[in-house]
Design an enzyme around this catalytic site. Structure first.
Site, PDB file in Angstrom:
ATOM      1  N   LYS A   1      11.225 -51.448  24.226  1.00 37.69           N
ATOM      2  CA  LYS A   1      11.444 -50.906  22.871  1.00 37.69           C
ATOM      3  C   LYS A   1      12.466 -51.736  22.087  1.00 37.69           C
ATOM      4  CE  LYS A   1      13.086 -46.818  23.827  1.00 37.69           C
ATOM      5  NZ  LYS A   1      13.221 -46.906  25.294  1.00 37.69           N
TER       6      LYS A   1
ATOM      7  N   ARG B   1      14.601 -37.983  21.942  1.00 37.38           N
ATOM      8  CA  ARG B   1      14.518 -38.092  23.391  1.00 37.38           C
ATOM      9  C   ARG B   1      14.021 -36.798  24.038  1.00 37.38           C
ATOM     10  NH1 ARG B   1      17.033 -43.129  24.528  1.00 37.38           N
ATOM     11  NH2 ARG B   1      17.711 -43.247  26.678  1.00 37.38           N
TER      12      ARG B   1
ATOM     13  N   ARG C   1      17.675 -56.559  34.147  1.00 39.73           N
ATOM     14  CA  ARG C   1      17.910 -56.764  32.715  1.00 39.73           C
ATOM     15  C   ARG C   1      19.314 -57.303  32.434  1.00 39.73           C
ATOM     16  NH1 ARG C   1      16.643 -51.970  28.528  1.00 39.73           N
ATOM     17  NH2 ARG C   1      18.364 -50.868  29.528  1.00 39.73           N
TER      18      ARG C   1
ATOM     19  N   ARG D   1      24.143 -53.948  31.766  1.00 39.79           N
ATOM     20  CA  ARG D   1      24.641 -52.657  31.284  1.00 39.79           C
ATOM     21  C   ARG D   1      25.116 -51.806  32.445  1.00 39.79           C
ATOM     22  NH1 ARG D   1      20.329 -50.100  27.164  1.00 39.79           N
ATOM     23  NH2 ARG D   1      20.860 -48.305  28.459  1.00 39.79           N
TER      24      ARG D   1
ATOM     25  N   ARG E   1      17.511 -42.064  35.112  1.00 42.79           N
ATOM     26  CA  ARG E   1      17.079 -42.187  33.710  1.00 42.79           C
ATOM     27  C   ARG E   1      15.561 -42.122  33.598  1.00 42.79           C
ATOM     28  NH1 ARG E   1      19.512 -47.595  32.535  1.00 42.79           N
ATOM     29  NH2 ARG E   1      18.596 -47.469  30.478  1.00 42.79           N
TER      30      ARG E   1
HETATM   31  P1  AMP Z   1      19.295 -46.262  25.899  1.00 41.95           P
HETATM   32  O1  AMP Z   1      20.072 -47.468  25.494  1.00 41.95           O
HETATM   33  O2  AMP Z   1      18.361 -45.790  24.834  1.00 41.95           O
HETATM   34  O3  AMP Z   1      18.614 -46.421  27.240  1.00 41.95           O
HETATM   35  O4  AMP Z   1      20.368 -45.068  26.078  1.00 41.95           O
HETATM   36  C1  AMP Z   1      21.410 -45.152  27.034  1.00 41.95           C
HETATM   37  C2  AMP Z   1      21.968 -43.772  27.301  1.00 41.95           C
HETATM   38  O5  AMP Z   1      22.497 -43.216  26.082  1.00 41.95           O
HETATM   39  C3  AMP Z   1      20.950 -42.741  27.793  1.00 41.95           C
HETATM   40  O6  AMP Z   1      20.756 -42.803  29.194  1.00 41.95           O
HETATM   41  C4  AMP Z   1      21.613 -41.445  27.359  1.00 41.95           C
HETATM   42  O7  AMP Z   1      22.693 -41.104  28.209  1.00 41.95           O
HETATM   43  C5  AMP Z   1      22.201 -41.824  26.012  1.00 41.95           C
HETATM   44  N1  AMP Z   1      21.248 -41.600  24.893  1.00 41.95           N
HETATM   45  C6  AMP Z   1      20.675 -42.556  24.096  1.00 41.95           C
HETATM   46  N2  AMP Z   1      19.883 -41.989  23.175  1.00 41.95           N
HETATM   47  C7  AMP Z   1      19.946 -40.642  23.373  1.00 41.95           C
HETATM   48  C8  AMP Z   1      19.341 -39.516  22.755  1.00 41.95           C
HETATM   49  N3  AMP Z   1      18.472 -39.646  21.722  1.00 41.95           N
HETATM   50  N4  AMP Z   1      19.649 -38.284  23.240  1.00 41.95           N
HETATM   51  C9  AMP Z   1      20.514 -38.122  24.266  1.00 41.95           C
HETATM   52  N5  AMP Z   1      21.105 -39.137  24.906  1.00 41.95           N
HETATM   53  C10 AMP Z   1      20.835 -40.398  24.471  1.00 41.95           C
END
Ligand code: AMP
Length: 216
Positions: A13, A88, A127, A160, A171
């Site tokens: 994404k 989400r 990654r 990360r 996740r």
């Molecule tokens: P991402 O970079 O999108 O994989 O997000 C990393 C982490 O941020 C996730 O594992 C969640 O802990 C938090 N996070 C990101 N976007 C959301 C969302 N829309 N709702 C809740 N937690 C989020």
């Protein structure tokens, strides 16, 4: 352009969103990036989000919805936006529809980037992200020319904190349980497009252009 990118962590994404931003001059709104910036800044919001992020759980809807509301009110969203990593879960998707309705806007499409579960595990643990510009690489499938150095800006590539095997597994389970149901939600609204996320990056970008060309 007002679209949502749906896809599991590691589906590509963020990589695709960055290509689309360059091409269409719209903004990418990644709640993950916003939350990581809040954590790095040491703000109260960042402190509240950190524990859930480290554990691979979702941050509370209140925090994320507040952040999105604030971000969508900024003028640079006028030309359009790509929501990456938001919504989400169903609560967030419904709240987004209400929020946009109040702004006399609506989403045009939700594009689901589909990758088999087993591939995602490898993608995420390999990654690397540029600490300066955010470009994304993968040690196996998309390595930088010089190890640990960003091809785009020369910045240092880092892993990360939540891309370790245990957190990744969690996740991916959270995605299956909470985010995957959004595919049906947007399908019922007639807004869903699906793209095979296992194809080469440039080919996937072409598919995005095809889908986006069909929007009004
Ligand atoms: P991402 O970079 O999108 O994989 O997000 C990393 C982490 O941020 C996730 O594992 C969640 O802990 C938090 N996070 C990101 N976007 C959301 C969302 N829309 N709702 C809740 N937690 C989020």
């Amino acid at each position: 352009m007002r679209i949502v990118l749906l896809g599991a962590p590691g589906s590509g994404k963020g990589t695709q969103a960055k290509q689309l931003v360059d091409h269409y001059g719209v903004v990418q709104i990644s709640t993950g990036d916003l939350l990581r910036a809040a954590v790095a800044s040491g703000s109260e919001l960042g402190k509240a989000a950190k524990a859930a992020m480290d554990a691979g759980q979702l941050v509370s809807d209140d925090i994320v919805l507040g952040m999105i509301k604030e971000r969508l009110s900024q003028p640079d969203t006028q030309r359009g936006y790509i929501l990456d990593g938001f919504p989400r879960n169903l609560t967030q998707a419904e709240a987004l529809d209400v929020l946009l309705d109040g702004m006399n806007q609506s989403l045009q499409a939700a594009i689901s980037l589909e990758v088999p579960f087993d591939d995602l595990m490898h993608r995420l643990t390999d990654r690397q992200t540029c600490s300066s510009c955010g470009a994304i690489f993968n040690r196996t499938t998309h390595p930088s020319a010089v190890p640990d150095v960003c091809d785009a800006c020369g910045g240092t590539l880092v892993q990360r904190a939540d891309d370790n095997a245990a957190t990744v597994r969690h996740r991916l389970n959270v995605f299956e349980a909470q985010t995957a149901p959004l595919i049906a939600y947007y399908e019922n609204q007639g807004k869903l497009a699906r793209i095979d996320g296992t194809r080469p990056i440039a080919e996937i970008t072409e598919k995005f252009h095809d889908v986006l060309a069909g929007l009004n």
